[in-house]
Each structure stands twice: as structure tokens, then as C-alpha cells.
Design a protein around this motif. Structure first.
Motif, PDB file in Angstrom:
ATOM      1  N   TRP A  27       0.832  -1.205   0.000  1.00 20.11           N
ATOM      2  CA  TRP A  27       0.000   0.000   0.000  1.00 20.11           C
ATOM      3  C   TRP A  27       0.864   1.252   0.000  1.00 20.11           C
ATOM      4  O   TRP A  27       0.593   2.209  -0.750  1.00 20.11           O
ATOM      5  CB  TRP A  27      -0.928   0.001   1.212  1.00 20.11           C
ATOM      6  CG  TRP A  27      -1.835   1.193   1.254  1.00 20.11           C
ATOM      7  CD1 TRP A  27      -3.020   1.357   0.618  1.00 20.11           C
ATOM      8  CD2 TRP A  27      -1.587   2.410   1.970  1.00 20.11           C
ATOM      9  NE1 TRP A  27      -3.546   2.599   0.885  1.00 20.11           N
ATOM     10  CE2 TRP A  27      -2.692   3.264   1.709  1.00 20.11           C
ATOM     11  CE3 TRP A  27      -0.566   2.848   2.801  1.00 20.11           C
ATOM     12  CZ2 TRP A  27      -2.767   4.536   2.265  1.00 20.11           C
ATOM     13  CZ3 TRP A  27      -0.647   4.129   3.348  1.00 20.11           C
ATOM     14  CH2 TRP A  27      -1.736   4.948   3.083  1.00 20.11           C
ATOM     15  N   LYS A  28       1.941   1.255   0.780  1.00 24.16           N
ATOM     16  CA  LYS A  28       2.834   2.423   0.823  1.00 24.16           C
ATOM     17  C   LYS A  28       3.497   2.644  -0.535  1.00 24.16           C
ATOM     18  O   LYS A  28       3.635   3.779  -1.003  1.00 24.16           O
ATOM     19  CB  LYS A  28       3.894   2.242   1.908  1.00 24.16           C
ATOM     20  CG  LYS A  28       3.363   2.389   3.321  1.00 24.16           C
ATOM     21  CD  LYS A  28       4.483   2.246   4.335  1.00 24.16           C
ATOM     22  CE  LYS A  28       3.960   2.395   5.772  1.00 24.16           C
ATOM     23  NZ  LYS A  28       5.046   2.226   6.769  1.00 24.16           N
ATOM     24  N   ALA A  29       3.917   1.545  -1.173  1.00 23.27           N
ATOM     25  CA  ALA A  29       4.528   1.665  -2.497  1.00 23.27           C
ATOM     26  C   ALA A  29       3.523   2.219  -3.499  1.00 23.27           C
ATOM     27  O   ALA A  29       3.858   3.039  -4.360  1.00 23.27           O
ATOM     28  CB  ALA A  29       5.052   0.304  -2.951  1.00 23.27           C
ATOM     29  N   MET A  30       2.269   1.775  -3.363  1.00 24.18           N
ATOM     30  CA  MET A  30       1.212   2.241  -4.256  1.00 24.18           C
ATOM     31  C   MET A  30       0.992   3.747  -4.094  1.00 24.18           C
ATOM     32  O   MET A  30       0.848   4.484  -5.069  1.00 24.18           O
ATOM     33  CB  MET A  30      -0.084   1.485  -3.945  1.00 24.18           C
ATOM     34  CG  MET A  30      -1.037   1.367  -5.105  1.00 24.18           C
ATOM     35  SD  MET A  30      -0.462   0.224  -6.374  1.00 24.18           S
ATOM     36  CE  MET A  30      -0.471  -1.316  -5.467  1.00 24.18           C
ATOM     37  N   GLU A  31       0.982   4.215  -2.856  1.00 20.74           N
ATOM     38  CA  GLU A  31       0.805   5.644  -2.603  1.00 20.74           C
ATOM     39  C   GLU A  31       1.985   6.451  -3.139  1.00 20.74           C
ATOM     40  O   GLU A  31       1.809   7.566  -3.648  1.00 20.74           O
ATOM     41  CB  GLU A  31       0.628   5.886  -1.104  1.00 20.74           C
ATOM     42  CG  GLU A  31      -0.705   5.370  -0.559  1.00 20.74           C
ATOM     43  CD  GLU A  31      -1.876   5.990  -1.299  1.00 20.74           C
ATOM     44  OE1 GLU A  31      -2.038   7.228  -1.245  1.00 20.74           O
ATOM     45  OE2 GLU A  31      -2.631   5.232  -1.957  1.00 20.74           O
ATOM     46  N   SER A  84      -6.145   2.726 -10.101  1.00 19.35           N
ATOM     47  CA  SER A  84      -7.485   2.538  -9.539  1.00 19.35           C
ATOM     48  C   SER A  84      -7.460   1.380  -8.560  1.00 19.35           C
ATOM     49  O   SER A  84      -6.576   0.519  -8.590  1.00 19.35           O
ATOM     50  CB  SER A  84      -8.491   2.246 -10.657  1.00 19.35           C
ATOM     51  OG  SER A  84      -8.183   1.026 -11.307  1.00 19.35           O
ATOM     52  N   SER A  85      -8.428   1.362  -7.661  1.00 14.18           N
ATOM     53  CA  SER A  85      -8.541   0.249  -6.705  1.00 14.18           C
ATOM     54  C   SER A  85     -10.018  -0.027  -6.457  1.00 14.18           C
ATOM     55  O   SER A  85     -10.850   0.886  -6.468  1.00 14.18           O
ATOM     56  CB  SER A  85      -7.833   0.588  -5.392  1.00 14.18           C
ATOM     57  OG  SER A  85      -8.384   1.750  -4.809  1.00 14.18           O
ATOM     58  N   ALA A  86     -10.340  -1.287  -6.252  1.00 17.50           N
ATOM     59  CA  ALA A  86     -11.714  -1.698  -5.992  1.00 17.50           C
ATOM     60  C   ALA A  86     -11.696  -2.883  -5.042  1.00 17.50           C
ATOM     61  O   ALA A  86     -10.840  -3.763  -5.162  1.00 17.50           O
ATOM     62  CB  ALA A  86     -12.422  -2.078  -7.289  1.00 17.50           C
ATOM     63  N   PRO A  87     -12.623  -2.919  -4.066  1.00 19.37           N
ATOM     64  CA  PRO A  87     -12.682  -4.042  -3.114  1.00 19.37           C
ATOM     65  C   PRO A  87     -12.833  -5.375  -3.847  1.00 19.37           C
ATOM     66  O   PRO A  87     -13.579  -5.503  -4.824  1.00 19.37           O
ATOM     67  CB  PRO A  87     -13.924  -3.730  -2.270  1.00 19.37           C
ATOM     68  CG  PRO A  87     -14.119  -2.249  -2.420  1.00 19.37           C
ATOM     69  CD  PRO A  87     -13.662  -1.906  -3.797  1.00 19.37           C
ATOM     70  N   ARG A  88     -12.100  -6.359  -3.350  1.00 18.85           N
ATOM     71  CA  ARG A  88     -12.113  -7.739  -3.847  1.00 18.85           C
ATOM     72  C   ARG A  88     -11.623  -7.878  -5.290  1.00 18.85           C
ATOM     73  O   ARG A  88     -11.650  -8.966  -5.854  1.00 18.85           O
ATOM     74  CB  ARG A  88     -13.514  -8.354  -3.722  1.00 18.85           C
ATOM     75  CG  ARG A  88     -13.975  -8.523  -2.279  1.00 18.85           C
ATOM     76  CD  ARG A  88     -15.292  -9.265  -2.204  1.00 18.85           C
ATOM     77  NE  ARG A  88     -16.375  -8.498  -2.832  1.00 18.85           N
ATOM     78  CZ  ARG A  88     -17.032  -7.509  -2.217  1.00 18.85           C
ATOM     79  NH1 ARG A  88     -16.714  -7.175  -0.966  1.00 18.85           N
ATOM     80  NH2 ARG A  88     -17.999  -6.869  -2.826  1.00 18.85           N
ATOM     81  N   ARG A  89     -11.160  -6.776  -5.891  1.00 17.24           N
ATOM     82  CA  ARG A  89     -10.612  -6.860  -7.241  1.00 17.24           C
ATOM     83  C   ARG A  89      -9.132  -6.492  -7.254  1.00 17.24           C
ATOM     84  O   ARG A  89      -8.328  -7.155  -7.887  1.00 17.24           O
ATOM     85  CB  ARG A  89     -11.369  -5.940  -8.200  1.00 17.24           C
ATOM     86  CG  ARG A  89     -12.833  -6.348  -8.404  1.00 17.24           C
ATOM     87  CD  ARG A  89     -13.440  -5.547  -9.534  1.00 17.24           C
ATOM     88  NE  ARG A  89     -12.785  -5.843 -10.812  1.00 17.24           N
ATOM     89  CZ  ARG A  89     -12.740  -5.002 -11.854  1.00 17.24           C
ATOM     90  NH1 ARG A  89     -13.267  -3.786 -11.729  1.00 17.24           N
ATOM     91  NH2 ARG A  89     -12.159  -5.358 -12.973  1.00 17.24           N
ATOM     92  N   GLY A  90      -8.763  -5.438  -6.553  1.00 21.13           N
ATOM     93  CA  GLY A  90      -7.362  -5.058  -6.468  1.00 21.13           C
ATOM     94  C   GLY A  90      -7.048  -3.758  -7.171  1.00 21.13           C
ATOM     95  O   GLY A  90      -7.916  -2.907  -7.375  1.00 21.13           O
ATOM     96  N   TYR A  91      -5.800  -3.625  -7.547  1.00 23.95           N
ATOM     97  CA  TYR A  91      -5.294  -2.395  -8.139  1.00 23.95           C
ATOM     98  C   TYR A  91      -5.073  -2.579  -9.637  1.00 23.95           C
ATOM     99  O   TYR A  91      -4.689  -3.661 -10.094  1.00 23.95           O
ATOM    100  CB  TYR A  91      -3.960  -2.009  -7.489  1.00 23.95           C
ATOM    101  CG  TYR A  91      -4.022  -1.805  -5.997  1.00 23.95           C
ATOM    102  CD1 TYR A  91      -4.370  -0.567  -5.462  1.00 23.95           C
ATOM    103  CD2 TYR A  91      -3.720  -2.847  -5.117  1.00 23.95           C
ATOM    104  CE1 TYR A  91      -4.416  -0.367  -4.090  1.00 23.95           C
ATOM    105  CE2 TYR A  91      -3.768  -2.662  -3.742  1.00 23.95           C
ATOM    106  CZ  TYR A  91      -4.118  -1.421  -3.230  1.00 23.95           C
ATOM    107  OH  TYR A  91      -4.165  -1.233  -1.868  1.00 23.95           O
TER     108      TYR A  91
END
Length: 330
Positions: free
Chosen positions: A35-39, A49-56
């Protein structure tokens, strides 16, 4: 860096979602670290983009050069298998030479956002503004007779033309021996430097440097350089992302290295087809003297065969050659 590894995973998915759990397992780190790397990537301008149960999912990328940007394109290749991405350097050729002396592996590639001391042939400076061009050098340790190595510069010019054509759909030409030309002006400079053993004169390594103008304007080049230089943005109205161009150039150099020197005939044929100097009046500049001649051919050693006014011929392998109609020679 973890940021580069996360970016490489996202790019490999080509826009399809990848869960944080899958990434944490693949990289052997916690989901919090992912998550930190993503930010961090988002802070740099990546649209994720991100979505629950789907990912990035990676949906957009800034014009940046990084190991994460290039990892997928370099997988399995000899040139670029070791990659160094720098913000600023005096020159990528100098950096490769320093690393070569420290034992760097064959195929090392160094790219930089900016060069403060970019160099061309005969010690000329190469304008290298931050974020506007591709500045790249590679380390090669070819196993071949020393006399073969002098042709590497010409081979590199063909490789750059291959890369530009693949990315942009237009093929530049070559002003003998190694200036890559588009719309009559210089698009790319190439500098090849050799390191020999002092005692035996045996070849230690070759450093091949490439500088391609991507987004510069006339104002960026300055009044002295603007009349003879061009960027892809100027010539085509657009320029590719630097990472896309870097991947294409490194792939083309990898193909060159795999073919060198065994496939000389094929590369020589392509060089002759690309050479804009042939069939033109040229001006030979040597030892402070100037002489006009006609460029007839490129011989098997990539030397330029010229015919003088008296009918005599000479194979020119060094010195300055100006071509009428190119780079200001009228």
C-alpha cells in the motif's frame, strides 16, 4: 526498490486488476508495504485505480524513467539486464565507464533524466535538458577482433533508426558516419568509446552512448543549436514517453549485440539504405583544409567512398564530412 517492483507487477497486468494480497505474496512483503509503495507511485503521477475484492489496476503513467517502467521490456535480454536509472549525471558514458572499471557486467545500461556534461564526437557538448530527451549508455564486451569494433558506431545508428521506426512509424536517415537525421536536422547523437589494455592493446570494453531529442523546442536548443537540431515533438507533432523510447532503443541494441559481428552483411545493407550522405556533394574538413567531393558509396568497412573533381577516389574513415542540404551546409 519496492516501488519499482510493484510498478513492474502492475505494468505486466496491462491494466487488469491485481490484488494487494497477490502482490504481497509475490514480493514477500506485507500488504501495508504494498500500500505504501502504491501511494508513492500515485504521488509521482501514476493513475492507479482500486476496488474491493478486485485489487489495483494501472490506468495511466507519467513520463518517467525507472527500473519498474522498463523491467518487463528488458526481461530475458542481454543488454539492459542490469539497469541503473539516475536523476542527474555528468554523462551516462562516464557513468558506465566508472562502473566498468569497478567490474560491472556486460550489458549494463545507464539512463538519466539529465546530463550536466553530455558529450558528442570530438569533445563537442550535447545539450541534455532534464526530462526532454533520452540519455542512455550501455556497456558491451564483444569478443571479436579489434578492427571489427570500429563498425559499432555505424551499427548503432541503424539500431536507433530501427527503434524510432518501431515507436513512431517513421524511419530517420543517417548522415555518415553516425548522426541520425530527421527532416534534415539532427535527431540523435551517438558516442562510442573503447577501453584497451595498456600492455597488449586488447579490447576491455566498449561504451555506446545514445542521446535522442524527444520534446525539445527551438527555445530549449538555443539559437546556435536550433537550426541544426530537431526533436520528435517538432518533427511529428508528438513524442513518445521516454520509457517507451528507452525500451525500444535497448531492445534494438540487444538485437545489434546478438548479431555483431557475424551479421555484418545485413547491417551494412541496411546502413547503406539509410545513409543520406550518398549521392550528394560533401565537404571534407581535414587538417584545417576544406575540399569538395561527391559521396559515391559506403564500402565494406563502413568507410565513405568519395570522388574528387579530378576523378580520383578515396575511402574516408575519419574526419569531418559536411553534406550539402543537411545541418546548415548549402
Amino acid at each position: 526498490m519496492l516501488r519499482d517492483e510493484v510498478l513492474a507487477l502492475l505494468k505486466a497486468r496491462e491494466g487488469k486488476p491485481l490484488s494487494g494480497e497477490e502482490m504481497s505474496r509475490a514480493l514477500g512483503v506485507s500488504r501495508a508495504a504494498v500500500w505504501k509503495a502504491m501511494e508513492s507511485l500515485r504521488d509521482e503521477g501514476y493513475v492507479i485505480s482500486s476496488a474491493p475484492r478486485r485489487g489495483y489496476a494501472l490506468e495511466g503513467s507519467p513520463d518517467r524513467l525507472s527500473a519498474g517502467e522498463l523491467a518487463g521490456a528488458l526481461a530475458g535480454r542481454r543488454v539492459g539486464r542490469a539497469l541503473v536509472c539516475l536523476e542527474t549525471v555528468d554523462s551516462t558514458n562516464n557513468e558506465v565507464k566508472r562502473r566498468a572499471l569497478a567490474g560491472a557486467a556486460d550489458g549494463l545500461a545507464v539512463v538519466a533524466e539529465q546530463q550536466t556534461g553530455g558529450r558528442g564526437r570530438r569533445g563537442r557538448s550535447f545539450v541534455s535538458p532534464a526530462g526532454q530527451g533520452l540519455y542512455l549508455s550501455v556497456l558491451l564486451r564483444p569478443r571479436c577482433p579489434l578492427e571489427e569494433v570500429s563498425a559499432l558506431t555505424a551499427w548503432t545508428a541503424v539500431a536507433v533508426c530501427n527503434a524510432v521506426e518501431r515507436v513512431c512509424g517513421v524511419r530517420p536517415g543517417i548522415k555518415w558516419p553516425n548522426d541520425v537525421i530527421l527532416d534534415g536536422r539532427k535527431l540523435c547523437g551517438i558516442l562510442t568509446e573503447l577501453e584497451l589494455e595498456a600492455e597488449t592493446a586488447a579490447l576491455r570494453h566498449v561504451v555506446v552512448g545514445v542521446g535522442i531529442n524527444l520534446t525539445q523546442t527551438a527555445a530549449d536548443f538555443g539559437p546556435e543549436v536550433a537550426p541544426v537540431a530537431v526533436s520528435l515533438a517538432q518533427a511529428l507533432g508528438r513524442a513518445p514517453r521516454r520509457a517507451e523510447m528507452a525500451a525500444a532503443v535497448l531492445a534494438a541494441l540487444d538485437e545489434l549485440y546478438a548479431a555483431f559481428p557475424a551479421e555484418r552483411a545485413a547491417w551494412l545493407e541496411r546502413y547503406r539504405a539509410d545513409c543520406l550522405t550518398l549521392g550528394r556533394t560533401v565537404r571534407l574538413l581535414r587538417a584545417g583544409e576544406e575540399e569538395e567531393a561527391f559521396a559515391e558509396a559506403v564500402d565494406d568497412a563502413f568507410a565513405l567512398v568519395v570522388r574528387r573533381a579530378d576523378g580520383s577516389r578515396e575511402a574516408v574513415s575519419s574526419g569531418e564530412v559536411s553534406v550539402r542540404g543537411l545541418l546548415g551546409y548549402v
